[in-house]
Design a protein around this motif. Structure first.
Motif, PDB file in Angstrom:
ATOM      1  N   GLY A  72      19.594   9.419  -7.421  1.00 50.66           N
ATOM      2  CA  GLY A  72      19.589  10.478  -8.427  1.00 50.66           C
ATOM      3  C   GLY A  72      18.949   9.958  -9.697  1.00 50.66           C
ATOM      4  N   PHE A  73      19.315  10.540 -10.809  1.00 51.35           N
ATOM      5  CA  PHE A  73      18.811  10.089 -12.102  1.00 51.35           C
ATOM      6  C   PHE A  73      19.810   9.097 -12.679  1.00 51.35           C
ATOM      7  CE2 PHE A  73      16.994  14.361 -11.550  1.00 51.35           C
ATOM      8  CZ  PHE A  73      15.655  14.036 -11.636  1.00 51.35           C
ATOM      9  N   PRO A  74      19.318   7.947 -13.192  1.00 48.72           N
ATOM     10  CA  PRO A  74      20.241   6.920 -13.702  1.00 48.72           C
ATOM     11  C   PRO A  74      20.852   7.331 -15.042  1.00 48.72           C
ATOM     12  CG  PRO A  74      17.983   6.258 -14.104  1.00 48.72           C
ATOM     13  CD  PRO A  74      17.920   7.520 -13.310  1.00 48.72           C
ATOM     14  N   ALA A  75      21.893   6.605 -15.416  1.00 52.19           N
ATOM     15  CA  ALA A  75      22.501   6.787 -16.728  1.00 52.19           C
ATOM     16  C   ALA A  75      21.558   6.213 -17.781  1.00 52.19           C
ATOM     17  CB  ALA A  75      23.844   6.071 -16.770  1.00 52.19           C
ATOM     18  N   THR A  76      21.663   6.709 -18.991  1.00 55.33           N
ATOM     19  CA  THR A  76      20.829   6.185 -20.077  1.00 55.33           C
ATOM     20  C   THR A  76      21.704   5.805 -21.249  1.00 55.33           C
ATOM     21  OG1 THR A  76      20.475   8.409 -20.971  1.00 55.33           O
ATOM     22  CG2 THR A  76      18.820   7.573 -19.430  1.00 55.33           C
ATOM     23  N   ALA A  77      21.268   4.771 -21.945  1.00 56.65           N
ATOM     24  CA  ALA A  77      21.897   4.352 -23.202  1.00 56.65           C
ATOM     25  C   ALA A  77      20.775   4.261 -24.229  1.00 56.65           C
ATOM     26  CB  ALA A  77      22.617   3.022 -23.037  1.00 56.65           C
ATOM     27  N   ASN A  78      20.797   5.145 -25.206  1.00 60.55           N
ATOM     28  CA  ASN A  78      19.739   5.221 -26.225  1.00 60.55           C
ATOM     29  C   ASN A  78      18.370   5.441 -25.581  1.00 60.55           C
ATOM     30  OD1 ASN A  78      21.652   4.777 -28.256  1.00 60.55           O
ATOM     31  ND2 ASN A  78      21.455   2.553 -28.033  1.00 60.55           N
ATOM     32  N   GLY A  79      18.312   6.262 -24.572  1.00 60.86           N
ATOM     33  CA  GLY A  79      17.051   6.610 -23.920  1.00 60.86           C
ATOM     34  C   GLY A  79      16.560   5.616 -22.895  1.00 60.86           C
ATOM     35  N   VAL A  80      17.264   4.517 -22.662  1.00 58.24           N
ATOM     36  CA  VAL A  80      16.855   3.479 -21.711  1.00 58.24           C
ATOM     37  C   VAL A  80      17.751   3.579 -20.465  1.00 58.24           C
ATOM     38  CG1 VAL A  80      16.605   0.985 -21.353  1.00 58.24           C
ATOM     39  CG2 VAL A  80      16.165   1.972 -23.608  1.00 58.24           C
ATOM     40  N   PRO A  81      17.146   3.574 -19.241  1.00 58.38           N
ATOM     41  CA  PRO A  81      17.977   3.605 -18.024  1.00 58.38           C
ATOM     42  C   PRO A  81      18.836   2.335 -17.921  1.00 58.38           C
ATOM     43  CG  PRO A  81      15.678   4.060 -17.498  1.00 58.38           C
ATOM     44  CD  PRO A  81      15.719   3.627 -18.925  1.00 58.38           C
ATOM     45  N   VAL A  82      20.118   2.537 -17.600  1.00 60.56           N
ATOM     46  CA  VAL A  82      21.053   1.414 -17.462  1.00 60.56           C
ATOM     47  C   VAL A  82      21.892   1.618 -16.208  1.00 60.56           C
ATOM     48  CG1 VAL A  82      21.218   0.899 -19.932  1.00 60.56           C
ATOM     49  CG2 VAL A  82      22.768   2.575 -18.911  1.00 60.56           C
ATOM     50  N   SER A  83      22.471   0.509 -15.765  1.00 59.26           N
ATOM     51  CA  SER A  83      23.426   0.581 -14.653  1.00 59.26           C
ATOM     52  C   SER A  83      24.766   1.031 -15.222  1.00 59.26           C
ATOM     53  CB  SER A  83      23.571  -0.776 -13.980  1.00 59.26           C
ATOM     54  OG  SER A  83      22.339  -1.163 -13.420  1.00 59.26           O
ATOM     55  N   CYS A  84      25.450   1.876 -14.464  1.00 57.57           N
ATOM     56  CA  CYS A  84      26.677   2.477 -14.989  1.00 57.57           C
ATOM     57  C   CYS A  84      27.720   2.599 -13.894  1.00 57.57           C
ATOM     58  CB  CYS A  84      26.338   3.860 -15.560  1.00 57.57           C
ATOM     59  SG  CYS A  84      27.763   4.823 -16.082  1.00 57.57           S
ATOM     60  N   ARG A  85      28.952   2.507 -14.295  1.00 56.70           N
ATOM     61  CA  ARG A  85      30.062   2.795 -13.380  1.00 56.70           C
ATOM     62  C   ARG A  85      30.877   3.921 -14.003  1.00 56.70           C
ATOM     63  NH1 ARG A  85      34.647   0.017 -15.429  1.00 56.70           N
ATOM     64  NH2 ARG A  85      34.027  -1.670 -16.793  1.00 56.70           N
TER      65      ARG A  85
END
Length: 196
Positions: free
Chosen positions: A173-186
């Motif tokens: 799917g679409f990844p999580a973002t932090a301040n517009g940057v894709p990050v790994s998330c749980r």
């Protein structure tokens, strides 16, 4: 003389009645003894050997639900973690999965495809049991679900957690973002199983 005659007649009638009663008692007793001896003669050891043997008793097969309850009940809940096929698992992974409260947007997965692929556990479906599962999804920077952990499953041991885990594993799917940057998330994801 009349009186003597009446007494003799009464005596003869009484004697005749006694003889008739004794005759019937003896006749009935002989019939009963005769029937009992007849039955004893009919039973022979040879007759028992000639009868076909009784069919073997089939063992009672317990119901699937009973087996599942016996097999699934444990004192300690197992650690249930599903890893995507082809992913490398090591104890010191370099990738850090941020908790959901530290990301700007959570991962977006195709929920319609997940629901279409999710199979209702057969034992629970036959028993008419509905359930709820809370999963923790580990989604990497590319938006792929790398791991799934079952946080809570109600009711336990009916297959709801495994069915939900299988539906999410390896999803893209679409990844999580932090301040517009894709990050790994749980993040935690609730799944409800209802019979329609």
């Amino acid at each position: 003389m009349n009186e003597k005659l009446v007494r003799i007649i009464i005596l003869l009638i009484t004697a005749a009645l006694h003889i008739v009663v004794i005759f019937f008692i003896v006749f009935e007793t002989q019939t009963f003894l005769h029937e009992a001896s007849e039955n004893a003669r009919v039973m022979k050891l040879v007759d028992l050997e000639e009868l076909p043997p009784p069919p073997p008793a089939e063992p009672e097969i317990p119901k699937v639900e009973e087996i599942a309850e016996v097999m699934i009940e444990t004192d300690v809940a197992p650690i249930q973690e599903v890893v995507a096929a082809g992913s490398i698992v090591s104890s010191n992974e370099a990738e850090e999965f941020l908790p959901a409260h530290l990301v700007s947007t959570t991962p977006q997965l195709d929920e319609e495809a997940i629901i279409a692929d999710m199979l209702y556990p057969p034992i629970a479906l036959r028993s008419g049991i509905e359930g709820r599962v809370i999963l923790e999804l580990f989604v990497d920077r590319s938006g792929t679900v790398q791991r799934v952990t079952i946080i809570r499953e109600v009711p336990e041991g009916r297959g709801f957690g495994e069915a939900a885990s299988r539906a999410f594993m390896g999803r893209k799917g679409f990844p999580a973002t932090a301040n517009g940057v894709p990050v790994s998330c749980r993040y935690r994801y609730p799944v409800s199983f209802t019979i329609k």
